[in-house]
Design a protein around this motif. Sequence first.
Motif, short mmCIF file in Angstrom:
data_model
loop_
_atom_site.label_atom_id
_atom_site.label_comp_id
_atom_site.label_asym_id
_atom_site.label_seq_id
_atom_site.Cartn_x
_atom_site.Cartn_y
_atom_site.Cartn_z
N ILE A 183 -0.17 -4.06 2.28
CA ILE A 183 -1.53 -4.55 2.50
C ILE A 183 -1.50 -6.01 2.97
CG2 ILE A 183 -2.05 -5.20 0.08
CD1 ILE A 183 -4.63 -3.92 2.52
N ARG A 198 -5.50 -6.82 -8.07
CA ARG A 198 -5.88 -7.98 -7.26
C ARG A 198 -5.45 -9.28 -7.96
NH1 ARG A 198 -10.28 -9.11 -2.98
NH2 ARG A 198 -10.75 -11.27 -3.32
N LEU A 234 -8.94 -11.07 0.67
CA LEU A 234 -8.12 -11.98 -0.12
C LEU A 234 -7.58 -13.13 0.74
CD1 LEU A 234 -7.11 -11.98 -3.06
CD2 LEU A 234 -5.15 -10.63 -2.33
N ALA A 240 -16.33 -7.37 -4.57
CA ALA A 240 -15.05 -7.22 -5.28
C ALA A 240 -13.85 -7.15 -4.34
CB ALA A 240 -15.08 -5.96 -6.14
N ALA A 298 -2.77 -6.45 6.64
CA ALA A 298 -4.11 -7.06 6.64
C ALA A 298 -4.04 -8.51 7.07
CB ALA A 298 -4.75 -6.96 5.26
N ILE A 350 -14.53 -15.47 14.39
CA ILE A 350 -14.33 -14.37 13.42
C ILE A 350 -15.59 -13.49 13.35
CG2 ILE A 350 -13.89 -13.86 10.98
CD1 ILE A 350 -12.13 -16.49 10.99
C1 HEM Z 1 -9.81 -12.73 10.74
C2 HEM Z 1 -8.96 -12.23 9.86
C3 HEM Z 1 -9.31 -11.23 8.78
C4 HEM Z 1 -10.37 -10.36 8.70
C5 HEM Z 1 -11.50 -10.16 9.69
C6 HEM Z 1 -10.23 -9.64 7.44
C7 HEM Z 1 -11.13 -8.69 6.98
C8 HEM Z 1 -11.05 -8.04 5.78
C9 HEM Z 1 -12.00 -7.10 5.27
C10 HEM Z 1 -13.28 -6.64 6.01
C11 HEM Z 1 -11.59 -6.68 4.05
C12 HEM Z 1 -12.31 -5.69 3.13
C13 HEM Z 1 -13.46 -6.39 2.46
C14 HEM Z 1 -14.38 -5.51 1.69
O1 HEM Z 1 -14.09 -4.31 1.48
O2 HEM Z 1 -15.43 -6.02 1.24
C15 HEM Z 1 -10.35 -7.36 3.80
C16 HEM Z 1 -9.60 -7.17 2.67
C17 HEM Z 1 -8.35 -7.74 2.49
N1 HEM Z 1 -7.74 -8.69 3.29
FE1 HEM Z 1 -8.46 -9.45 4.99
N2 HEM Z 1 -9.09 -10.06 6.83
C18 HEM Z 1 -8.50 -11.03 7.60
C19 HEM Z 1 -7.35 -11.74 7.31
C20 HEM Z 1 -6.56 -11.53 6.21
C21 HEM Z 1 -5.37 -12.28 5.89
C22 HEM Z 1 -4.82 -13.45 6.71
C23 HEM Z 1 -4.85 -11.73 4.76
C24 HEM Z 1 -3.62 -12.11 3.99
C25 HEM Z 1 -2.90 -13.18 4.14
C26 HEM Z 1 -5.75 -10.67 4.35
C27 HEM Z 1 -5.59 -9.88 3.21
C28 HEM Z 1 -6.52 -8.98 2.74
C29 HEM Z 1 -6.33 -8.20 1.53
C30 HEM Z 1 -5.11 -8.22 0.63
C31 HEM Z 1 -7.49 -7.41 1.38
C32 HEM Z 1 -7.81 -6.40 0.29
C33 HEM Z 1 -8.70 -7.07 -0.75
C34 HEM Z 1 -9.20 -6.11 -1.81
O3 HEM Z 1 -9.39 -4.92 -1.53
O4 HEM Z 1 -9.38 -6.58 -2.95
N3 HEM Z 1 -6.77 -10.58 5.25
N4 HEM Z 1 -10.04 -8.20 4.85
#
Ligand code: HEM
Length: 421
Positions: free
Chosen positions: A255, A112, A371, A367, A259, A300
């Motif tokens: 990812i 990360r 991101l 954790a 994501a 959201i």
């Molecule tokens: C409304 C938009 C979004 C929602 C609802 C969302 C939701 C989430 C959720 C629920 C997780 C897992 C959190 C957890 O396990 O506690 C996550 C992880 C992640 N998200 Fe998002 N996300 C969004 C937008 C984005 C955007 C725009 C990016 C990148 C530019 C992104 C990149 C990531 C990454 C890289 C992770 C993995 C983080 C980790 O495991 O350390 N997400 N997201």
Amino acid sequence: MLPMFEFNLSTDPRGRIFLDPVAFADMDHWHEVARELRNDAPILRVEAEGYEAFTALTRHAEVFEVSRRSDIWHNTQRSMLMPDWLWMFILSLGIDPKTLIHMDGVEHRDHRQVANDWFKPAAVRHRQADIEAIADQFVQRMVDLDGECDFAQDLAVPFTLRVIMTIFGVPEQDEALMLRLTQGIFGAADPEYLGDMSDPSALGTSAIREFGEYFGRISADRRNNPTNDLATVIANGAIDGCPLNEHAELWYYIIVATAGHDTTSYGLSGGVEALLRDPEQRDALAADPSLAANAAEEMIRWTAPVRHFLRYAQEDTSLAGQEFAKGDRVLLSYPSANRDESVFANSMTFDIRRQDVGELISFGVGAHYCLGSQFARREIRTLLPKMFDRITDLELAGSAEWAHAPFVGGVKHLPVRYRVT
Ligand code: HEM
């Protein structure tokens, strides 16, 4: 021919809402069932043929607690729900998923860290001008479409895609390819994205292969010609002085691309759908751009485009008075937790002025906290006032259609009409 999705539950049949892609095509009904579960079975054991059993957590408190205790509850490599045959099939193809959402502990922390600075609020603030310029382009597209469009496909999808691709450093001409690949991986259960392939699993796996080929070329280029884009950060990423290997790099690209795109576009399209169901709120937002930031948060919360993650107990433990053995797994239901009536006043009402929206759990907790949350929020709150600056009388021109997707989903078609000012 591989088996398609089937659901024979030996436990409470309401558990089907977590498994069946089609259940996500009618979110009003989905939320009615989830509300019942929060009230009478908030810790629900789900046993379905072809799936390893799990316990669905539908209340805010337990989703929060499990997410926070990442020492006890691990993501593991199986942090997404899928039929056992699909997991075996993925492994049989030699695909070894390894993104941040498949890692735990020190390995997760170190990986990360590679891109963390890029996503910090101060760094994202520097991208505001880019986001605004892209928002302007897409509002102009809406103006050019002259009064009628599919808000999801004509605006939300390409707008959020361009933002993430700009951050990445992927040229505009490759956006169509990226769209096909991200939908291939996460939308693979939806018949609309199957194209000429009759097997959803084959679509997902071929998308992963193509991703590898594409980003392999980008990585090689950024090592020779570093720029200030995210591809350069990943291509030159290192842990303890050792460069990321090809496999780790590929999954980092996957990812962020996956994501970062579908999630935000579903938040926007589903948020606008809810807004248009209530003309008073639509008019208030159009008249007062200072409501946009809170409206984006509410969109959201309301849409919760990530439908779940799984966590696995690393030791015997208890939760809300129930015992869990080492190895047991739980499903964190973000859409349900976001409607928990013990946390959100009038939780089943969409309200852009909501005071308690700060409790939203759509981005997770702890954790693995999303991101890209700063990007997602900025994209939505930047677009809304710009859109209402150029158009009026935005209204639904038909029924919204939801993706059949149990992992990341939302409104995929949103026919609207409007007047250009
Ligand atoms: C409304 C938009 C979004 C929602 C609802 C969302 C939701 C989430 C959720 C629920 C997780 C897992 C959190 C957890 O396990 O506690 C996550 C992880 C992640 N998200 Fe998002 N996300 C969004 C937008 C984005 C955007 C725009 C990016 C990148 C530019 C992104 C990149 C990531 C990454 C890289 C992770 C993995 C983080 C980790 O495991 O350390 N997400 N997201």
